[in-house]
Motif scaffolding. Sequence first.
Motif, PDB file in Angstrom:
ATOM      1  N   PHE A 161       0.829  -1.200   0.000  1.00  0.00           N
ATOM      2  CA  PHE A 161       0.000   0.000   0.000  1.00  0.00           C
ATOM      3  C   PHE A 161       0.865   1.252   0.000  1.00  0.00           C
ATOM      4  O   PHE A 161       1.999   1.239   0.452  1.00  0.00           O
ATOM      5  N   PHE A 162       0.296   2.365  -0.475  1.00  0.00           N
ATOM      6  CA  PHE A 162       0.966   3.661  -0.402  1.00  0.00           C
ATOM      7  C   PHE A 162       0.961   4.191   1.020  1.00  0.00           C
ATOM      8  O   PHE A 162       1.806   4.983   1.395  1.00  0.00           O
ATOM      9  N   SER A 163      -0.021   3.800   1.809  1.00  0.00           N
ATOM     10  CA  SER A 163      -0.180   4.275   3.176  1.00  0.00           C
ATOM     11  C   SER A 163      -0.041   3.106   4.147  1.00  0.00           C
ATOM     12  O   SER A 163      -0.190   1.949   3.767  1.00  0.00           O
ATOM     13  N   ALA A 164       0.202   3.443   5.394  1.00  0.00           N
ATOM     14  CA  ALA A 164       0.341   2.407   6.417  1.00  0.00           C
ATOM     15  C   ALA A 164      -0.977   1.667   6.638  1.00  0.00           C
ATOM     16  O   ALA A 164      -2.049   2.268   6.638  1.00  0.00           O
ATOM     17  N   ILE A 165      -0.861   0.381   6.799  1.00  0.00           N
ATOM     18  CA  ILE A 165      -1.994  -0.460   7.169  1.00  0.00           C
ATOM     19  C   ILE A 165      -1.609  -1.135   8.481  1.00  0.00           C
ATOM     20  O   ILE A 165      -0.686  -1.955   8.517  1.00  0.00           O
ATOM     21  N   ASN A 166      -2.284  -0.772   9.534  1.00  0.00           N
ATOM     22  CA  ASN A 166      -1.977  -1.358  10.838  1.00  0.00           C
ATOM     23  C   ASN A 166      -2.600  -2.737  10.963  1.00  0.00           C
ATOM     24  O   ASN A 166      -3.660  -3.020  10.381  1.00  0.00           O
ATOM     25  N   GLU A 167      -1.950  -3.589  11.712  1.00  0.00           N
ATOM     26  CA  GLU A 167      -2.469  -4.930  11.952  1.00  0.00           C
ATOM     27  C   GLU A 167      -3.852  -4.827  12.578  1.00  0.00           C
ATOM     28  O   GLU A 167      -4.085  -4.023  13.483  1.00  0.00           O
ATOM     29  N   GLY A 168      -4.778  -5.602  12.050  1.00  0.00           N
ATOM     30  CA  GLY A 168      -6.142  -5.613  12.558  1.00  0.00           C
ATOM     31  C   GLY A 168      -7.093  -4.659  11.857  1.00  0.00           C
ATOM     32  O   GLY A 168      -8.299  -4.703  12.091  1.00  0.00           O
ATOM     33  N   MET A 169      -6.575  -3.778  10.990  1.00  0.00           N
ATOM     34  CA  MET A 169      -7.456  -2.876  10.244  1.00  0.00           C
ATOM     35  C   MET A 169      -8.304  -3.693   9.280  1.00  0.00           C
ATOM     36  O   MET A 169      -7.797  -4.569   8.587  1.00  0.00           O
ATOM     37  N   VAL A 170      -9.574  -3.387   9.232  1.00  0.00           N
ATOM     38  CA  VAL A 170     -10.487  -4.058   8.312  1.00  0.00           C
ATOM     39  C   VAL A 170     -10.595  -3.208   7.053  1.00  0.00           C
ATOM     40  O   VAL A 170     -10.937  -2.030   7.113  1.00  0.00           O
ATOM     41  N   LEU A 171     -10.281  -3.820   5.921  1.00  0.00           N
ATOM     42  CA  LEU A 171     -10.351  -3.129   4.632  1.00  0.00           C
ATOM     43  C   LEU A 171     -11.603  -3.571   3.890  1.00  0.00           C
ATOM     44  O   LEU A 171     -11.973  -4.740   3.915  1.00  0.00           O
ATOM     45  N   THR A 172     -12.221  -2.618   3.199  1.00  0.00           N
ATOM     46  CA  THR A 172     -13.437  -2.888   2.451  1.00  0.00           C
ATOM     47  C   THR A 172     -13.263  -2.357   1.037  1.00  0.00           C
ATOM     48  O   THR A 172     -12.736  -1.252   0.849  1.00  0.00           O
ATOM     49  N   LEU A 173     -13.708  -3.100   0.040  1.00  0.00           N
ATOM     50  CA  LEU A 173     -13.676  -2.624  -1.336  1.00  0.00           C
ATOM     51  C   LEU A 173     -14.738  -1.546  -1.498  1.00  0.00           C
ATOM     52  O   LEU A 173     -15.897  -1.737  -1.149  1.00  0.00           O
ATOM     53  N   ALA A 174     -14.330  -0.385  -1.988  1.00  0.00           N
ATOM     54  CA  ALA A 174     -15.243   0.761  -2.108  1.00  0.00           C
ATOM     55  C   ALA A 174     -16.053   0.664  -3.393  1.00  0.00           C
ATOM     56  O   ALA A 174     -15.598   0.117  -4.391  1.00  0.00           O
ATOM     57  N   ASP A 175     -17.248   1.237  -3.353  1.00  0.00           N
ATOM     58  CA  ASP A 175     -18.051   1.370  -4.560  1.00  0.00           C
ATOM     59  C   ASP A 175     -17.396   2.422  -5.442  1.00  0.00           C
ATOM     60  O   ASP A 175     -16.814   3.385  -4.963  1.00  0.00           O
ATOM     61  N   HIS A 176     -17.520   2.247  -6.727  1.00  0.00           N
ATOM     62  CA  HIS A 176     -16.894   3.150  -7.678  1.00  0.00           C
ATOM     63  C   HIS A 176     -17.948   4.064  -8.273  1.00  0.00           C
ATOM     64  O   HIS A 176     -18.994   3.613  -8.722  1.00  0.00           O
ATOM     65  N   ALA A 177     -17.677   5.364  -8.250  1.00  0.00           N
ATOM     66  CA  ALA A 177     -18.546   6.355  -8.884  1.00  0.00           C
ATOM     67  C   ALA A 177     -17.794   6.952 -10.071  1.00  0.00           C
ATOM     68  O   ALA A 177     -16.569   6.920 -10.108  1.00  0.00           O
ATOM     69  N   ASP A 178     -18.525   7.493 -11.021  1.00  0.00           N
ATOM     70  CA  ASP A 178     -17.895   8.154 -12.161  1.00  0.00           C
ATOM     71  C   ASP A 178     -17.147   9.370 -11.649  1.00  0.00           C
ATOM     72  O   ASP A 178     -17.736  10.286 -11.059  1.00  0.00           O
TER      73      ASP A 178
END
Length: 131
Positions: free
Chosen positions: A31-48
């Motif tokens: 990732f470009f940014s830090a991801i801490n252990e235990g963070m829950v990631l979700t796929l975002a909806d895409h808008a135009d």
Amino acid sequence: MFAAHPVVVRLGDVHHVRAIQRVNDAGELVFFSAINEGMVLTLADHADIAEHLEDRLGAMQEDGAPVEILACDCILRRIEAEQSQKARAISEILRRHNVTGFSTYGEQIGALHVNQTLTGVAFFRPEDDTN
């Protein structure tokens, strides 16, 4: 591909993009940014991207258009615009709304680095200025 399908992390009531940089040789996401252990990631909806930009900038004009907007646009938004063939439309929207600025690698909000953002300062004429 990753710019068009961002993942987000929820902090309080706000979702923040955690942009994927690449897949390494071991098949792990970097990732470009830090991801801490235990963070829950979700796929975002895409808008135009162009429609969303037009809607947001248009909403700023309800009480009069800004004279100028100085904006910092995450480079990942530019990549998404180019890949989705929306770069020309976005350029026209920014021109019409008097936006000037440059690309960045996201923005810093407190201790949190956030990607795929456009952040700016809008300058309006004083209310008593009729010129």
